[in-house]
Design an enzyme around this catalytic site. Structure first.
Site, short mmCIF file in Angstrom:
data_model
loop_
_atom_site.label_atom_id
_atom_site.label_comp_id
_atom_site.label_asym_id
_atom_site.label_seq_id
_atom_site.Cartn_x
_atom_site.Cartn_y
_atom_site.Cartn_z
N ARG A 39 39.20 24.58 46.28
CA ARG A 39 38.79 23.66 45.20
C ARG A 39 39.88 22.65 44.82
O ARG A 39 39.58 21.52 44.49
CB ARG A 39 38.39 24.45 43.96
CG ARG A 39 37.05 25.17 44.08
CD ARG A 39 36.69 25.89 42.82
NE ARG A 39 37.63 26.99 42.54
CZ ARG A 39 37.63 27.71 41.43
NH1 ARG A 39 36.76 27.45 40.48
NH2 ARG A 39 38.49 28.69 41.26
N LEU A 65 32.72 25.94 46.65
CA LEU A 65 31.64 26.62 47.35
C LEU A 65 30.41 26.86 46.48
O LEU A 65 29.33 27.15 47.00
CB LEU A 65 32.13 27.95 47.93
CG LEU A 65 33.10 27.86 49.10
CD1 LEU A 65 33.54 29.26 49.53
CD2 LEU A 65 32.49 27.11 50.27
N TYR A 158 30.03 41.70 41.91
CA TYR A 158 30.92 41.41 43.04
C TYR A 158 30.43 42.11 44.30
O TYR A 158 30.31 41.50 45.37
CB TYR A 158 32.34 41.88 42.69
CG TYR A 158 33.34 41.70 43.81
CD1 TYR A 158 33.73 40.43 44.22
CD2 TYR A 158 33.91 42.81 44.45
CE1 TYR A 158 34.66 40.26 45.24
CE2 TYR A 158 34.84 42.65 45.46
CZ TYR A 158 35.20 41.38 45.85
OH TYR A 158 36.12 41.21 46.87
#
Length: 268
Positions: A39, A65, A158
């Site tokens: 990023r 992303l 996650y």
């Protein structure tokens, strides 16, 4: 398109993370041509300078992303400008640990994590896979997590996002391999990175250094292994399937003990 005699690029996501940076520098020592993406464009440029100083070459392509449109543009731009990649190394990831009570009312956690850990990587891989299949060569390597196969309380979002990527890659692997493109999945143990710090502290006991983790990525890439994971992760995955409820309870207990034991800074 890349010119004759120029190395095909290696695309590296999560390049500015601890393992990503260590891996970029090791690949630079081999003289590889890297497409660095993450990023933060400023940090990417600084890393590209370090790659060049180590003997490699690099171009910088900042991208979040979680931004599907940006990822699709990046996936189209790389082969158009540089040719089919020799490899795509998917290291970018984001983790959140929350107990169930703190997760209620937070579906956006799932949105954030699936964007970074599943949808973004899969979109990028799909866009780059077409040129790689046409060329009949290359390798996709993704770093996932043991929580993809061992459901762990507190890590539900996650683990789900990583499990999605894991299952998707396994499903497309046979057809990709038949066309000459290999797919590797690497499950790393705990690594001392900024992502692990909020839970495990700044220097968790027994954790891999980013440089050690990078060596495992390189080993998996060079050997073309389908799956590389710690022995305990494979055993845990079997137990999770055989006794899911008991395994989840045991994982929660072990997780708390491990977290307490790994911390060096005395925090609870």
């Amino acid at each position: 398109m890349s010119s004759p005699g120029v190395r095909a690029p290696i695309v590296l996501t999560g390049a500015t993370g601890g393992v990503g940076t260590a891996l970029a520098l090791r690949l630079a020592e081999r003289g590889e041509f890297l497409v660095l993406t993450a990023r933060d464009g400023t940090r990417l440029e600084a890393l590209a300078d370090r790659v060049r100083a180590r003997g490699g070459s690099a171009v910088v392509r900042p991208c979040d992303l979680r931004d599907q449109h940006a990822v699709e543009e990046l996936a189209a731009r790389i082969p158009a400008e540089l040719g089919a990649p020799a490899a795509v190394l998917s290291l970018a990831g984001h983790s959140i640990r929350r107990p169930l009570a703190d997760t209620l009312g937070r579906p956006h956690d799932l949105v954030r994590l699936t964007g970074t850990n599943l949808l973004g990587p899969a979109t990028l891989i799909l866009g780059l896979l077409g040129p790689m299949l046409t060329a009949g060569r290359g390798r996709i390597l993704a770093v996932t997590s043991a929580t993809a196969r061992i459901p762990s309380p507190g890590w539900a979002a996650y683990g789900a996002s990583k499990a999605g990527l894991d299952a998707w890659l396994r499903a497309i692997r046979p057809e990709a391999a038949a066309a000459g493109v290999g797919i590797s999945i690497l499950e790393l143990p705990l690594v001392a990175t900024a992502m692990a710090e909020p839970v495990y502290g700044t220097a968790p006991r027994g954790a891999l250094r980013p440089e050690q983790a990078a060596e495992r990525v390189l080993r998996s890439l060079d050997r073309g292994t389908d799956l590389a994971s710690p022995a305990w992760a494979r055993l845990g995955a079997v137990l999770a399937q055989a006794a899911p409820t008991l395994s989840a309870r045991g994982t929660a207990i072990v997780g708390r003990l491990v977290e307490h034991g790994l911390r060096r800074d005395g925090r609870r």
